[in-house]
Design an enzyme around this catalytic site. Structure first.
Site, PDB file in Angstrom:
ATOM      1  N   CYS A   1     -17.344   4.967   0.621  1.00 25.81           N
ATOM      2  CA  CYS A   1     -16.993   6.396   0.514  1.00 25.81           C
ATOM      3  C   CYS A   1     -17.005   7.086   1.878  1.00 25.81           C
ATOM      4  O   CYS A   1     -17.974   6.977   2.635  1.00 25.81           O
ATOM      5  CB  CYS A   1     -18.031   7.012  -0.419  1.00 25.81           C
ATOM      6  SG  CYS A   1     -18.321   8.755  -0.275  1.00 25.81           S
TER       7      CYS A   1
ATOM      8  N   GLU B   1     -24.519  17.038  -0.415  1.00 23.19           N
ATOM      9  CA  GLU B   1     -23.361  17.497   0.355  1.00 23.19           C
ATOM     10  C   GLU B   1     -23.430  16.869   1.752  1.00 23.19           C
ATOM     11  O   GLU B   1     -24.340  17.168   2.541  1.00 23.19           O
ATOM     12  CB  GLU B   1     -23.382  19.034   0.416  1.00 23.19           C
ATOM     13  CG  GLU B   1     -22.290  19.641   1.259  1.00 23.19           C
ATOM     14  CD  GLU B   1     -20.903  19.158   0.878  1.00 23.19           C
ATOM     15  OE1 GLU B   1     -20.541  19.197  -0.311  1.00 23.19           O
ATOM     16  OE2 GLU B   1     -20.174  18.714   1.786  1.00 23.19           O
TER      17      GLU B   1
ATOM     18  N   TYR C   1      -7.209  12.585  -1.157  1.00 26.03           N
ATOM     19  CA  TYR C   1      -7.621  12.521  -2.574  1.00 26.03           C
ATOM     20  C   TYR C   1      -6.658  13.332  -3.439  1.00 26.03           C
ATOM     21  O   TYR C   1      -6.305  12.941  -4.551  1.00 26.03           O
ATOM     22  CB  TYR C   1      -9.046  13.062  -2.765  1.00 26.03           C
ATOM     23  CG  TYR C   1     -10.085  12.084  -2.272  1.00 26.03           C
ATOM     24  CD1 TYR C   1     -10.625  11.129  -3.134  1.00 26.03           C
ATOM     25  CD2 TYR C   1     -10.501  12.087  -0.950  1.00 26.03           C
ATOM     26  CE1 TYR C   1     -11.560  10.214  -2.680  1.00 26.03           C
ATOM     27  CE2 TYR C   1     -11.433  11.181  -0.480  1.00 26.03           C
ATOM     28  CZ  TYR C   1     -11.952  10.246  -1.358  1.00 26.03           C
ATOM     29  OH  TYR C   1     -12.866   9.339  -0.904  1.00 26.03           O
TER      30      TYR C   1
END
Ligand SMILES: N[C@@H](CCC(=O)N[C@@H](CS)C(=O)NCC(=O)O)C(=O)O
Length: 348
Positions: free
Chosen positions: A55, A147, A196
């Site tokens: 990721c 985050e 994305y």
């Protein structure tokens, strides 16, 4: 992809709205408090980073952990394995929640298999997405942040307390704070999250808008990096590392799996040499595992790749000389804004 609703896992989720991928805000997105930042150094082993090797958002936090030399302070756990109920935390095998053996009546600790169980252990009625990276407080048994931008900033801020290598260097220098914020937001919207939006678009229109953003941003960055060694000239900042984690995955994943097929990274001479320079730092090189990135992305994105076939890796010589030293020297700032040569701190 699935999410938690009142602490229970459910397979449906709400990330596509009218054909457009809308990334929900992180639930724990606030700035990380100073007591926690001090704790990262003063209480080694208390806070754990849980990330995934595939990721781009996790990779940002992993990179800062390396660059701020925090490996001995903050243990890293890589979530990986088949995504049956979202991320498996230890390849699908049992995993003991760090610190849970200290809970009264739980001497053997609490063992889980899925990341969502860590979220609902932290907040029993949690509703929201179950994402990596996250910062875990093993003493209080709770999530501090999920985050990446905030986790990066907190790791960076430890140099005010630890002073690795005797210099309080920073990848978030106060002098550049507002310019960095603006640039990061632009790059995030158009490129980092743009890939994305392109990949998950469910209408031609949503896809077209996303693709236009992705490639106009790459064009703009290519022009800028033709004359600038880093995004802020000769000074390296966290903005470069944020961008790097998207670029390093571009040809391997986003180009094909997310249909960002107009051009590859290697078709942009300056972006490509810039990416190679960042990759060539030994601490960064060791944080990139191309086959893990490809395997996890192609095996788990079953809507785009139902057969799970992993396409062959694109040919690219990531170790070719980058020659970026011809553009300028390479510097980093201290917390007070003084410029010092990067080579004093890092092998580059
Ligand atoms: N805003 C978050 C985004 C993190 C994120 O979306 N991570 C992805 C992996 S690359 C994830 O965990 N996705 C699972 C999901 O959304 O269900 C950050 O930057 O930390």
């Amino acid at each position: 992809m699935g999410m938690l609703v009142k602490g229970l896992w459910q397979e449906e989720d709400q990330i596509i709205q009218s054909g457009v991928f809308v990334r929900p805000a992180s639930i724990y997105a606030q700035e990380i408090p100073t007591e926690v930042i001090q704790g990262l150094i003063r209480e080694p082993g208390r806070y754990h980073l849980i990330a995934s090797g595939s990721c781009q958002w996790s990779h940002r936090a992993v990179i800062l952990r390396h660059l701020m030399k925090l490996q001995d302070y903050i243990p890293l756990h890589l979530a990986h394995g088949p995504r049956l109920e979202g991320y498996a935390i230890n390849g699908g095998a049992d995993w003991q929640i760090p610190g849970s053996q200290k809970i009264p009546l739980s001497r053997d600790g609490i063992r889980i298999k899925h990341l969502h169980q860590l979220y609902s252990h932290s907040v029993p009625d949690y509703t929201g997405r179950v994402t990596v990276p996250l910062l875990w407080d093993s003493w209080q048994q709770k999530i501090i942040s999920n985050e990446s931008a905030m986790i990066m900033q907190a790791f960076d801020a430890t140099s005010a307390f630890l002073i690795p290598a005797g210099v309080d260097y920073s990848f978030f220098p106060a002098k550049l704070e507002s310019e960095m914020k603006e640039l990061d937001q632009r790059i995030y919207h158009r490129l980092g999250n743009g890939v994305y939006r392109a990949g998950f678009a469910q209408s031609q229109e949503a896809y077209d808008v996303a693709i236009d953003d992705v490639f106009s941003e790459l064009d703009e960055l290519e022009n800028h990096l033709r004359e600038n060694r880093f995004l802020f000239g000769d000074i390296i900042t966290a903005s470069d590392w944020k961008l790097f984690t998207t670029l390093v995955r571009f040809d391997s994943v986003y180009y094909h799996l997310h249909r960002c097929t107009k051009q590859r990274l290697i078709d942009y001479p300056s972006l490509w040499s810039y990416s190679r320079e960042l990759y060539s730092w030994p601490v960064i090189f060791s944080s990139v595992d191309f086959s893990m990135i490809r395997d996890a992305s192609y095996k788990n994105d079953t809507s785009h790749n139902p057969t799970g076939i992993i396409p062959v890796a694109p040919a690219a010589d990531w170790l070719a000389p980058h020659n970026r030293e011809k553009l300028s020297s390479a510097m980093i700032m201290t917390r007070s804004g003084e410029k010092i040569p990067l080579s004093l701190l890092f092998r580059i």
